[in-house]
Structure formats: C-alpha cells, structure tokens
Design a protein around this motif. Sequence first.
Motif, PDB file in Angstrom:
ATOM      1  N   ALA A  29      12.593 -13.804 -43.902  1.00 54.20           N
ATOM      2  CA  ALA A  29      11.907 -13.781 -45.877  1.00 54.20           C
ATOM      3  C   ALA A  29      13.810 -12.959 -46.553  1.00 54.20           C
ATOM      4  O   ALA A  29      13.563 -13.013 -47.754  1.00 54.20           O
ATOM      5  CB  ALA A  29      11.288 -13.151 -45.773  1.00 54.20           C
ATOM      6  N   VAL A  30      13.988 -11.662 -45.477  1.00 56.75           N
ATOM      7  CA  VAL A  30      14.747 -11.026 -46.011  1.00 56.75           C
ATOM      8  C   VAL A  30      15.668 -11.782 -45.979  1.00 56.75           C
ATOM      9  O   VAL A  30      16.689 -11.665 -47.172  1.00 56.75           O
ATOM     10  CB  VAL A  30      15.217  -9.765 -44.982  1.00 56.75           C
ATOM     11  N   MET A  31      16.918 -12.577 -45.654  1.00 56.22           N
ATOM     12  CA  MET A  31      17.553 -13.459 -45.836  1.00 56.22           C
ATOM     13  C   MET A  31      17.617 -14.188 -46.638  1.00 56.22           C
ATOM     14  O   MET A  31      19.212 -14.785 -46.908  1.00 56.22           O
ATOM     15  CB  MET A  31      18.042 -14.528 -44.254  1.00 56.22           C
ATOM     16  N   THR A  32      16.743 -14.472 -47.349  1.00 56.11           N
ATOM     17  CA  THR A  32      16.392 -15.323 -48.486  1.00 56.11           C
ATOM     18  C   THR A  32      16.922 -14.589 -50.359  1.00 56.11           C
ATOM     19  O   THR A  32      17.190 -15.172 -51.109  1.00 56.11           O
ATOM     20  CB  THR A  32      15.268 -16.174 -48.616  1.00 56.11           C
ATOM     21  N   SER A  33      17.367 -13.733 -49.449  1.00 58.52           N
ATOM     22  CA  SER A  33      17.144 -12.130 -50.624  1.00 58.52           C
ATOM     23  C   SER A  33      15.450 -11.787 -51.455  1.00 58.52           C
ATOM     24  O   SER A  33      16.165 -11.473 -52.913  1.00 58.52           O
ATOM     25  CB  SER A  33      18.144 -12.691 -51.700  1.00 58.52           C
ATOM     26  N   VAL A  34      14.537 -12.418 -51.182  1.00 54.71           N
ATOM     27  CA  VAL A  34      13.672 -12.177 -51.608  1.00 54.71           C
ATOM     28  C   VAL A  34      13.316 -10.153 -52.118  1.00 54.71           C
ATOM     29  O   VAL A  34      13.587  -9.724 -50.604  1.00 54.71           O
ATOM     30  CB  VAL A  34      11.778 -12.647 -50.945  1.00 54.71           C
ATOM     31  N   GLN A  35      12.458  -9.991 -52.552  1.00 54.39           N
ATOM     32  CA  GLN A  35      13.080  -8.509 -53.174  1.00 54.39           C
ATOM     33  C   GLN A  35      11.588  -8.111 -52.550  1.00 54.39           C
ATOM     34  O   GLN A  35      12.252  -6.131 -52.640  1.00 54.39           O
ATOM     35  CB  GLN A  35      12.328  -8.207 -54.667  1.00 54.39           C
ATOM     36  N   CYS A  36      10.731  -8.392 -51.915  1.00 51.71           N
ATOM     37  CA  CYS A  36       9.387  -8.012 -51.277  1.00 51.71           C
ATOM     38  C   CYS A  36       8.467  -8.884 -50.656  1.00 51.71           C
ATOM     39  O   CYS A  36       8.242  -9.976 -50.816  1.00 51.71           O
ATOM     40  CB  CYS A  36       8.325  -7.289 -52.731  1.00 51.71           C
ATOM     41  N   ILE A  37       8.564  -8.153 -49.088  1.00 53.88           N
ATOM     42  CA  ILE A  37       7.288  -8.877 -48.338  1.00 53.88           C
ATOM     43  C   ILE A  37       6.555  -7.940 -48.326  1.00 53.88           C
ATOM     44  O   ILE A  37       6.193  -7.089 -47.865  1.00 53.88           O
ATOM     45  CB  ILE A  37       8.486  -9.378 -47.067  1.00 53.88           C
ATOM     46  N   HIS A  38       5.244  -9.123 -47.754  1.00 53.73           N
ATOM     47  CA  HIS A  38       3.980  -8.490 -47.785  1.00 53.73           C
ATOM     48  C   HIS A  38       3.182  -9.259 -47.018  1.00 53.73           C
ATOM     49  O   HIS A  38       2.802 -10.255 -46.501  1.00 53.73           O
ATOM     50  CB  HIS A  38       2.802  -8.223 -49.300  1.00 53.73           C
ATOM     51  N   VAL A  39       2.469  -8.323 -45.836  1.00 57.73           N
ATOM     52  CA  VAL A  39       1.442  -8.703 -44.849  1.00 57.73           C
ATOM     53  C   VAL A  39       0.623  -9.226 -45.007  1.00 57.73           C
ATOM     54  O   VAL A  39      -0.444  -8.189 -45.524  1.00 57.73           O
ATOM     55  CB  VAL A  39       2.250  -8.016 -43.521  1.00 57.73           C
ATOM     56  N   LYS A  40      -0.175 -10.272 -45.044  1.00 56.57           N
ATOM     57  CA  LYS A  40      -1.170 -10.223 -45.271  1.00 56.57           C
ATOM     58  C   LYS A  40      -2.562 -10.026 -44.448  1.00 56.57           C
ATOM     59  O   LYS A  40      -2.861  -9.899 -43.998  1.00 56.57           O
ATOM     60  CB  LYS A  40      -1.594 -12.369 -45.971  1.00 56.57           C
ATOM     61  N   SER A  41      -3.666  -9.211 -45.101  1.00 60.97           N
ATOM     62  CA  SER A  41      -4.600  -8.937 -44.652  1.00 60.97           C
ATOM     63  C   SER A  41      -6.287  -9.300 -44.987  1.00 60.97           C
ATOM     64  O   SER A  41      -6.664  -9.499 -46.289  1.00 60.97           O
ATOM     65  CB  SER A  41      -4.529  -6.920 -44.123  1.00 60.97           C
ATOM     66  N   SER A  42      -6.847  -8.980 -44.180  1.00 59.96           N
ATOM     67  CA  SER A  42      -8.093  -9.686 -44.866  1.00 59.96           C
ATOM     68  C   SER A  42      -8.973  -8.826 -45.256  1.00 59.96           C
ATOM     69  O   SER A  42     -10.074  -9.294 -46.253  1.00 59.96           O
ATOM     70  CB  SER A  42      -8.988 -10.606 -43.934  1.00 59.96           C
ATOM     71  N   GLU A  43      -8.318  -7.063 -45.582  1.00 58.33           N
ATOM     72  CA  GLU A  43      -8.920  -6.715 -46.562  1.00 58.33           C
ATOM     73  C   GLU A  43      -8.695  -5.835 -47.677  1.00 58.33           C
ATOM     74  O   GLU A  43      -7.160  -5.872 -47.163  1.00 58.33           O
ATOM     75  CB  GLU A  43      -9.768  -5.301 -44.966  1.00 58.33           C
ATOM     76  N   PHE A  44      -8.797  -5.653 -48.488  1.00 57.54           N
ATOM     77  CA  PHE A  44      -8.468  -5.307 -49.510  1.00 57.54           C
ATOM     78  C   PHE A  44      -8.864  -3.836 -49.846  1.00 57.54           C
ATOM     79  O   PHE A  44      -9.290  -3.067 -50.080  1.00 57.54           O
ATOM     80  CB  PHE A  44      -8.779  -5.937 -50.883  1.00 57.54           C
ATOM     81  N   GLU A  45      -7.857  -2.665 -50.308  1.00 59.14           N
ATOM     82  CA  GLU A  45      -7.762  -1.580 -49.700  1.00 59.14           C
ATOM     83  C   GLU A  45      -7.706  -1.207 -51.876  1.00 59.14           C
ATOM     84  O   GLU A  45      -6.939  -2.032 -52.530  1.00 59.14           O
ATOM     85  CB  GLU A  45      -6.655  -0.410 -49.822  1.00 59.14           C
ATOM     86  N   SER A  46      -8.741  -0.389 -52.647  1.00 59.20           N
ATOM     87  CA  SER A  46      -8.590  -0.491 -53.784  1.00 59.20           C
ATOM     88  C   SER A  46      -7.190   0.864 -54.094  1.00 59.20           C
ATOM     89  O   SER A  46      -6.050   1.465 -53.504  1.00 59.20           O
ATOM     90  CB  SER A  46      -9.231   0.588 -54.171  1.00 59.20           C
TER      91      SER A  46
END
Length: 134
Positions: free
Chosen positions: A117-134
């Motif tokens: 993903a970094v090699m595509t030059s994408v600005q941000c990478i997020h690891v998905k989680s089943s829980e959301f924090e406020s």
Amino acid sequence: MAEDKKKTEEEEKKVSKIIYIGGDTTFFKNLEQKYKALSTATDIVFEQYDSEDDKVIQSYILKLREERPELILMDYSKNEAAVLHLTRCWLRQNFHIKIPIIGLCEYKQSKSILVKAVMTSVQCIHVKSSEFES
C-alpha cells in the motif's frame, strides 16, 4: 452574470461524497452510522462499489473521476491485487486532483500489505477493527 448564476447553482447541487471501494459491507455500514452520529454535516452521501471482477474494479477509476468524492476508502482485504492496482493507477493519473485516499486492511492480513500500500503512494493506511472508538 448568467454564467455566475449557473456556477452558483452547480455548487449548490454538488453533494459531498465518501466512496468506499471494497466488499466489507458490515464495516462500511458501521463506519457510515458512526460518522453520521458524530458529524454535524448532514449532506454527506456514502456510496459503496464492490465487485469480484478485476476488470470491473479497474473501471471504477472512471466513476471516481465523474463523482469527485471528498474522500476515497480503498479496502485491500478482498481482491487485494485489483484494488492496489486501482489505487496506484488513480494516484499516478490523477496526482493533480487532491482527493484524500485511505487504504484499509485487516489485522489478519500479512504485514506485506502495508508495504504494498505504501508503494502505491496512498496517503494513509488504516487497519480495520470490529470496534469503533469515539
């Protein structure tokens, strides 16, 4: 004067969009609900594009050009190679269009997805989680 009025009408009609490209419908719906609960902006439209066919995924580049969303979420957890390729193509061909892209991956995927993903030059990478924090 008529041109100014036409431009103003077009700007008023423009709706802000967040486009998600991927097959994790549960994650996308949860994200949409959480965003709407926390955000005061009511005019945001969420759209999801998903396909198993690599050629269809590559055709999404035309939809992105037409739609001009405020944010693009590229999910690499399913059909990794095709979505990585789409990200790479979009960022190379449309470097002058400043639309933020967030790459998404699952914690179960290998660490090599982060490098890819970094090699595509994408600005941000997020690891998905089943829980959301406020």
